[in-house]
Design an enzyme around this catalytic site. Sequence first.
Site, PDB file in Angstrom:
ATOM      1  N   ASP A 155      -5.021  18.984 -15.853  1.00  0.00           N
ATOM      2  CA  ASP A 155      -5.357  17.612 -16.226  1.00  0.00           C
ATOM      3  C   ASP A 155      -4.822  17.402 -17.642  1.00  0.00           C
ATOM      4  O   ASP A 155      -5.323  17.977 -18.606  1.00  0.00           O
ATOM      5  CB  ASP A 155      -6.879  17.430 -16.162  1.00  0.00           C
ATOM      6  CG  ASP A 155      -7.314  15.981 -16.398  1.00  0.00           C
ATOM      7  OD1 ASP A 155      -6.608  15.269 -17.147  1.00  0.00           O
ATOM      8  OD2 ASP A 155      -8.356  15.579 -15.857  1.00  0.00           O
ATOM      9  N   ARG A 213       0.841  -1.210   0.000  1.00  0.00           N
ATOM     10  CA  ARG A 213       0.000   0.000   0.000  1.00  0.00           C
ATOM     11  C   ARG A 213       0.870   1.250   0.000  1.00  0.00           C
ATOM     12  O   ARG A 213       0.540   2.261  -0.617  1.00  0.00           O
ATOM     13  CB  ARG A 213      -0.965   0.006   1.199  1.00  0.00           C
ATOM     14  CG  ARG A 213      -1.696   1.344   1.364  1.00  0.00           C
ATOM     15  CD  ARG A 213      -2.978   1.282   2.182  1.00  0.00           C
ATOM     16  NE  ARG A 213      -2.911   0.476   3.375  1.00  0.00           N
ATOM     17  CZ  ARG A 213      -2.254   0.810   4.496  1.00  0.00           C
ATOM     18  NH1 ARG A 213      -1.598   1.950   4.581  1.00  0.00           N
ATOM     19  NH2 ARG A 213      -2.251  -0.003   5.533  1.00  0.00           N
ATOM     20  N   TYR A 269     -13.460  17.777 -16.342  1.00  0.00           N
ATOM     21  CA  TYR A 269     -14.034  16.427 -16.335  1.00  0.00           C
ATOM     22  C   TYR A 269     -15.158  16.350 -15.302  1.00  0.00           C
ATOM     23  O   TYR A 269     -14.971  16.726 -14.141  1.00  0.00           O
ATOM     24  CB  TYR A 269     -12.937  15.406 -16.033  1.00  0.00           C
ATOM     25  CG  TYR A 269     -13.418  13.985 -16.054  1.00  0.00           C
ATOM     26  CD1 TYR A 269     -13.625  13.337 -17.271  1.00  0.00           C
ATOM     27  CD2 TYR A 269     -13.688  13.301 -14.885  1.00  0.00           C
ATOM     28  CE1 TYR A 269     -14.076  12.029 -17.298  1.00  0.00           C
ATOM     29  CE2 TYR A 269     -14.144  11.990 -14.904  1.00  0.00           C
ATOM     30  CZ  TYR A 269     -14.341  11.364 -16.114  1.00  0.00           C
ATOM     31  OH  TYR A 269     -14.786  10.076 -16.139  1.00  0.00           O
ATOM     32  N   LYS A 318      -6.666   6.257 -19.939  1.00  0.00           N
ATOM     33  CA  LYS A 318      -6.907   6.713 -21.300  1.00  0.00           C
ATOM     34  C   LYS A 318      -5.671   6.490 -22.183  1.00  0.00           C
ATOM     35  O   LYS A 318      -5.316   5.362 -22.432  1.00  0.00           O
ATOM     36  CB  LYS A 318      -7.364   8.180 -21.274  1.00  0.00           C
ATOM     37  CG  LYS A 318      -8.438   8.483 -20.208  1.00  0.00           C
ATOM     38  CD  LYS A 318      -9.761   7.775 -20.456  1.00  0.00           C
ATOM     39  CE  LYS A 318     -10.727   7.836 -19.281  1.00  0.00           C
ATOM     40  NZ  LYS A 318     -11.001   9.155 -18.731  1.00  0.00           N
TER      41      LYS A 318
HETATM   42  C1  PLP Z   1     -11.445   9.728 -17.552  1.00  0.00           C
HETATM   43  C2  PLP Z   1     -10.954  11.038 -17.087  1.00  0.00           C
HETATM   44  C3  PLP Z   1     -10.797  11.305 -15.712  1.00  0.00           C
HETATM   45  C4  PLP Z   1     -11.186  10.302 -14.634  1.00  0.00           C
HETATM   46  O1  PLP Z   1     -10.348   9.189 -14.672  1.00  0.00           O
HETATM   47  P1  PLP Z   1     -10.817   7.699 -14.242  1.00  0.00           P
HETATM   48  O2  PLP Z   1      -9.580   6.909 -14.500  1.00  0.00           O
HETATM   49  O3  PLP Z   1     -11.986   7.317 -15.086  1.00  0.00           O
HETATM   50  O4  PLP Z   1     -11.186   7.773 -12.802  1.00  0.00           O
HETATM   51  C5  PLP Z   1     -10.292  12.543 -15.342  1.00  0.00           C
HETATM   52  N1  PLP Z   1      -9.964  13.474 -16.266  1.00  0.00           N
HETATM   53  C6  PLP Z   1     -10.122  13.248 -17.586  1.00  0.00           C
HETATM   54  C7  PLP Z   1      -9.766  14.321 -18.558  1.00  0.00           C
HETATM   55  C8  PLP Z   1     -10.612  12.036 -18.053  1.00  0.00           C
HETATM   56  O5  PLP Z   1     -10.768  11.835 -19.367  1.00  0.00           O
END
Ligand code: PLP
Length: 365
Positions: free
Chosen positions: A162, A39, A91, A187
């Site tokens: 982000d 962890r 997001y 992603k």
């Molecule tokens: C998908 C996404 C998130 C959230 O991520 P998860 O892995 O689904 O929790 C945050 N920011 C952006 C731009 C995203 O495309």
Amino acid sequence: MHAGRPLGNDGAVSPSVRPSTTFARDARGALQGEHLYTRLSNPNRAALEEALATLEDGAESACFASGSAAANALLETLQPGDRVYYGHDLYYGVRKLLQKKAGHLKLEIEEVDFSSPDATEALQEPAALVLLETPSNPLLDVVDIEAVAGAAHGCGAALVVDNTWATPVLQQPLTMGADFVLHSTTKYVGGHSDVLGGALIARDASTDRWHDVREIQGLAGAVPSPWDCWLLLRSLSTLAVRIDAHCANARALATWLEAHPRIERVRYPGLASHPAHEIARRQMRDFGGMVSVELANRDAAHAFVRRLELFTVATSLGGVHSLAEHRIVVEPPGSKTPEGLVRLSVGIEDEADLRADLEQALSGI
Ligand SMILES: *Cc1c(COP(=O)(O)O)cnc(C)c1O
């Protein structure tokens, strides 16, 4: 390609998965390596964190079980009464999480359209964090990171970008003044729609806020498994070539779609028609694999996605296989997304095949 991948003791060129949750002490009670309990840290996670910090030109990285868990760890560092400015197109899940915490913590939260020319004037009050996303989802707005960083620092705030959509291959926000980068590694970093993960990367690892993030990572334990970290590190080896292929396909399709009679508008930062094309050219190396198209109305968009065959109609993005999503169907009531907008996550299939699929779907409406 090489960060976080030393050769194994036996010369193995691929690192091993180290599933062990715990690490033995020797007769004197000393740990034999850097790890105590998974962890807190694990060899596979440490390797992934090193690679992501290197790619983003950051001091350190902390990996999480999802992008949302990474965002949550950062928001957990806020103190009661703190002010947070956030992008209007942030997001959805992160925005919702922030709004939820604002209730408990009595945060002052303020939505800003960072893509508008006078956005930086909205940042006036002392603040803890400024959160933005560029290019944004699903409107593909582009924000001038350097300009917002200056304004954020003027308010005493740390800027969080982000960078899920652009990835460090296309833009490195920490080199433009951002203090933290957030990723959903689910992603493009993962790239194959088969791992969930998230990461934060800090420009400076000596701040109190980063110390808090590290503490929350270990104490709350929303960490990725060693196997997921191994998969993500493997995916990083092909990130640059995948992004090149995504960009080439997306650019070609966006240009072609813009001239198509059934398409009202194409949102893609690589097109000269994009309102922030010049900013995108300045701060990005290429324009990414995400394209949003607008059809005449909700029914036309619905008919279009129903007819797609090679594009899979599903949420998420960044995988090598193309996805399409009629956004209004999944967005909450009151969303600013046009009803005819379809978001395309352009994969790395043959461009002619993708074009043929879009063409047959459009001509069938
Ligand atoms: C998908 C996404 C998130 C959230 O991520 P998860 O892995 O689904 O929790 C945050 N920011 C952006 C731009 C995203 O495309």
